[in-house]
Design an enzyme around this catalytic site. Structure first.
Site, PDB file in Angstrom:
ATOM      1  N   PHE A 134      -0.027  -2.198   0.507  1.00  0.00           N
ATOM      2  CA  PHE A 134      -0.805  -3.361  -0.711  1.00  0.00           C
ATOM      3  C   PHE A 134       0.353  -3.965  -1.412  1.00  0.00           C
ATOM      4  O   PHE A 134       0.215  -5.462  -1.282  1.00  0.00           O
ATOM      5  CB  PHE A 134      -1.964  -3.511  -1.207  1.00  0.00           C
ATOM      6  CG  PHE A 134      -3.410  -2.425  -0.115  1.00  0.00           C
ATOM      7  CD1 PHE A 134      -3.602  -3.692   0.640  1.00  0.00           C
ATOM      8  CD2 PHE A 134      -3.525  -1.528  -0.482  1.00  0.00           C
ATOM      9  CE1 PHE A 134      -4.726  -3.142   1.210  1.00  0.00           C
ATOM     10  CE2 PHE A 134      -4.589  -1.399   0.735  1.00  0.00           C
ATOM     11  CZ  PHE A 134      -5.251  -1.542   1.273  1.00  0.00           C
ATOM     12  N   GLY A 135       0.691  -3.558  -2.002  1.00  0.00           N
ATOM     13  CA  GLY A 135       1.733  -3.997  -2.175  1.00  0.00           C
ATOM     14  C   GLY A 135       3.337  -4.629  -2.622  1.00  0.00           C
ATOM     15  O   GLY A 135       3.400  -5.634  -2.152  1.00  0.00           O
ATOM     16  N   VAL A 194      13.978   5.117   4.097  1.00  0.00           N
ATOM     17  CA  VAL A 194      14.894   5.242   3.255  1.00  0.00           C
ATOM     18  C   VAL A 194      15.643   6.272   3.256  1.00  0.00           C
ATOM     19  O   VAL A 194      14.592   6.971   2.700  1.00  0.00           O
ATOM     20  CB  VAL A 194      14.830   4.288   2.317  1.00  0.00           C
ATOM     21  CG1 VAL A 194      15.415   4.465   0.885  1.00  0.00           C
ATOM     22  CG2 VAL A 194      14.435   2.776   3.014  1.00  0.00           C
ATOM     23  N   GLU A 230     -16.904   9.816   0.510  1.00  0.00           N
ATOM     24  CA  GLU A 230     -16.718   9.064   1.808  1.00  0.00           C
ATOM     25  C   GLU A 230     -16.677   9.102   2.850  1.00  0.00           C
ATOM     26  O   GLU A 230     -18.297   9.543   3.900  1.00  0.00           O
ATOM     27  CB  GLU A 230     -16.391   7.242   1.490  1.00  0.00           C
ATOM     28  CG  GLU A 230     -16.119   6.852   0.359  1.00  0.00           C
ATOM     29  CD  GLU A 230     -15.410   5.440  -0.073  1.00  0.00           C
ATOM     30  OE1 GLU A 230     -15.619   4.231  -0.688  1.00  0.00           O
ATOM     31  OE2 GLU A 230     -15.019   5.296   0.701  1.00  0.00           O
ATOM     32  N   ASP A 283       0.976   2.070  -6.721  1.00  0.00           N
ATOM     33  CA  ASP A 283       0.673   3.699  -6.744  1.00  0.00           C
ATOM     34  C   ASP A 283       1.878   4.471  -7.511  1.00  0.00           C
ATOM     35  O   ASP A 283       1.786   5.548  -8.298  1.00  0.00           O
ATOM     36  CB  ASP A 283       0.191   4.330  -5.431  1.00  0.00           C
ATOM     37  CG  ASP A 283      -1.505   4.188  -4.987  1.00  0.00           C
ATOM     38  OD1 ASP A 283      -1.980   2.952  -5.819  1.00  0.00           O
ATOM     39  OD2 ASP A 283      -1.933   4.521  -4.478  1.00  0.00           O
ATOM     40  N   ALA A 301      -6.516  -0.050  -4.183  1.00  0.00           N
ATOM     41  CA  ALA A 301      -5.464  -1.122  -4.210  1.00  0.00           C
ATOM     42  C   ALA A 301      -5.302  -2.017  -4.735  1.00  0.00           C
ATOM     43  O   ALA A 301      -3.945  -2.846  -4.550  1.00  0.00           O
ATOM     44  CB  ALA A 301      -6.208  -1.469  -2.463  1.00  0.00           C
ATOM     45  N   GLN A 302      -5.939  -2.904  -6.130  1.00  0.00           N
ATOM     46  CA  GLN A 302      -6.153  -4.025  -6.455  1.00  0.00           C
ATOM     47  C   GLN A 302      -4.879  -3.594  -7.654  1.00  0.00           C
ATOM     48  O   GLN A 302      -4.098  -5.041  -8.028  1.00  0.00           O
ATOM     49  CB  GLN A 302      -7.312  -4.267  -7.562  1.00  0.00           C
ATOM     50  CG  GLN A 302      -8.873  -4.701  -6.641  1.00  0.00           C
ATOM     51  CD  GLN A 302      -7.939  -6.180  -6.549  1.00  0.00           C
ATOM     52  OE1 GLN A 302      -6.831  -6.734  -7.466  1.00  0.00           O
ATOM     53  NE2 GLN A 302      -8.753  -6.603  -5.576  1.00  0.00           N
TER      54      GLN A 302
END
Length: 448
Positions: free
Chosen positions: A26-27, A92, A183, A312, A329-330
């Site tokens: 996400f980032g 990497v 979940e 994260d 995620a946000q």
């Protein structure tokens, strides 16, 4: 077969500042989408060639969705609109701050700005036995392995003669009462009630036990006490055995032993108990804390002006978030977008602006019409309204129109039919020591 020395990164030279991004989560994705190709050359490294929507990974594991419904090829995401974008599927192996280069298995590459967005990996807290025998749920291959194993377990339980072995196949232990564990437990409970009895009419699935184990005194520790209490009730309503204040001591592939001596016979232990930062070698120990890189309000890693961390892997300590932002995620999305603006400011020799996290809330789903939501202004939702909010948010943040359409269609179909995807065992999963299973698969193949 190609040799490593026959490969090279093959990145073209440039007169523009080169931004090297490690990690296509996400980032990293949101950073690149907001960096103009006219100003920067962007190079992305990742060990996989796709961006995954990990909040729905548990639905892949329980055959609710196919893997390609929650993944988008990275090259497809950055097409002709990103003229000076270059992706390489390679790990990497190190960072060399003095020479401003990164090292990979096929060569080194210089950078002007380096962004580490590698996210997290499963944390087994030093227990190698649990690492060997449990099922993590961090990547798509993990979900596919778990799905194959679960479906194989049901097939074997349908044929097994020994009642103790059958019960061990029907006992599922999930360690970790966070969103992933909750979940996943809810999804398995729905399978047990609506799907498996139709697939295996001769089996008594009332004997299928789902255990959710949490070391703290409540489920969903990051969420509000109200949401935790409501979630516990939802879990108990669907007959999930919740064990709080319980720690796992060992697991040998057949028996899970808790601290205190209690044991459960199970061939399925799913590890969702903790994560640690997926760090890259090369930065000094003082640049990190508890597996995350320490960053300032501009996401610069402590001691460096040209190396950044987002998502994260980054620990940005503030008064409101003394341990850093939550690993969801946000923060990664918002930091990626904000850092793109700050890199443009750096390039133009303008002052950087500090990052401020806007907490949009947290959500978790337990099953049909059963969900909880902690929203801004201390608003807490549960039940149907939270369930609808969860569905909307997850569709909205999925990458790619096709994925949104596929997932929505699957959910609508499931809502009306209670059907749970295509339960195909495409690639059987066998542990190395499962000699009987290997012999069975081999004999099946020999009959073809």
């Amino acid at each position: 077969m190609l040799q490593i020395n026959e490969l090279s990164l093959n990145i073209p030279d440039t007169t523009k500042p080169r931004v090297v991004v490690i990690g296509g989560g996400f980032g990293g994705v949101n950073l690149i989408k907001n960096l103009p190709s006219k100003e920067f050359q962007v190079v992305l490294f990742d060990r996989q060639n796709y961006h995954g929507f990990w909040p729905l990974l548990y639905q892949v594991a329980t055959a609710g969705l196919e893997a390609d419904a929650i993944a988008e090829p990275l090259r497809k995401m950055f097409d002709e609109d990103y003229e000076d974008f270059h992706f390489r599927q390679v790990k990497v192996t190190g960072i060399n701050p003095e020479s401003k280069t990164i090292s990979t298995l096929v060569g080194d590459l210089s950078y002007d700005y380096l962004v580490i967005a590698t996210g997290t990996k499963s944390n087994y807290f030093g227990n190698d036995q649990i690492k060997e025998y449990s099922f993590p749920l961090k990547q798509i291959p993990d979900a596919l392995n778990l799905r194959s194993h679960l479906l194989q377990s049901f097939e074997q339980a349908n044929m097994i003669v020994n009642p103790q072995v059958r019960q061990s196949l029907l006992n599922i232990v999930i360690v970790g009462g966070g969103p992933t564990g909750v979940e996943l437990a809810g999804s398995l409970a729905e399978m047990r009630r609506h799907v498996l009895p139709n697939d295996y009419p001769g089996m008594d699935f009332s004997k299928m036990n789902i255990y959710l184990v949490e070391g703290l005194d409540r489920v969903l520790p990051p969420m509000s006490p109200e949401s935790s209490a409501k979630t516990l009730k939802y879990l108990q309503d669907v007959d999930i055995h919740v064990k709080l204040n319980t720690l796992v001591e060992s697991y040998d592939g057949k028996t899970v032993t808790f601290k205190g001596g209690e044991q459960i016979q199970t061939q399925t232990l799913i590890w969702a108990a903790g994560v640690s930062g997926a760090q890259v070698k090369g930065l000094p120990p003082e640049a990190s804390e508890r597996g995350r890189y320490l960053v300032n309000p501009y996401n610069q890693i402590t001691g460096y002006q040209d190396i950044f961390a987002i998502g994260d892997i980054a620990a940005m300590k503030t008064e409101k978030w003394p341990k850093g932002h939550p690993g969801v995620a946000q923060p990664a999305i918002q930091q990626g977008k904000h850092l793109a603006k700050n890199l443009r400011r750096l390039h133009r020799k303008e002052a950087l602006e500090p990052f401020e996290y806007f907490d949009k809330g947290s959500l978790a789903i337990i099953g049909r019409n059963k969900a909880v939501a902690d929203l801004p202004k201390n608003l807490h939702l549960s039940g149907f309204s939270a369930w609808v909010a969860w569905l909307f948010v997850h569709i909205y943040y999925l990458i790619g129109f096709r994925n949104k359409l596929v997932v929505l269609a699957n959910w609508v179909y499931k809502f009306f039919t209670y059907e749970n995807g295509t339960r195909l065992i495409i690639r059987p999963f066998l542990r190395k020591e499962d000699i009987a299973g290997q012999e069975f698969v081999k004999k099946q193949a020999d009959l073809d």
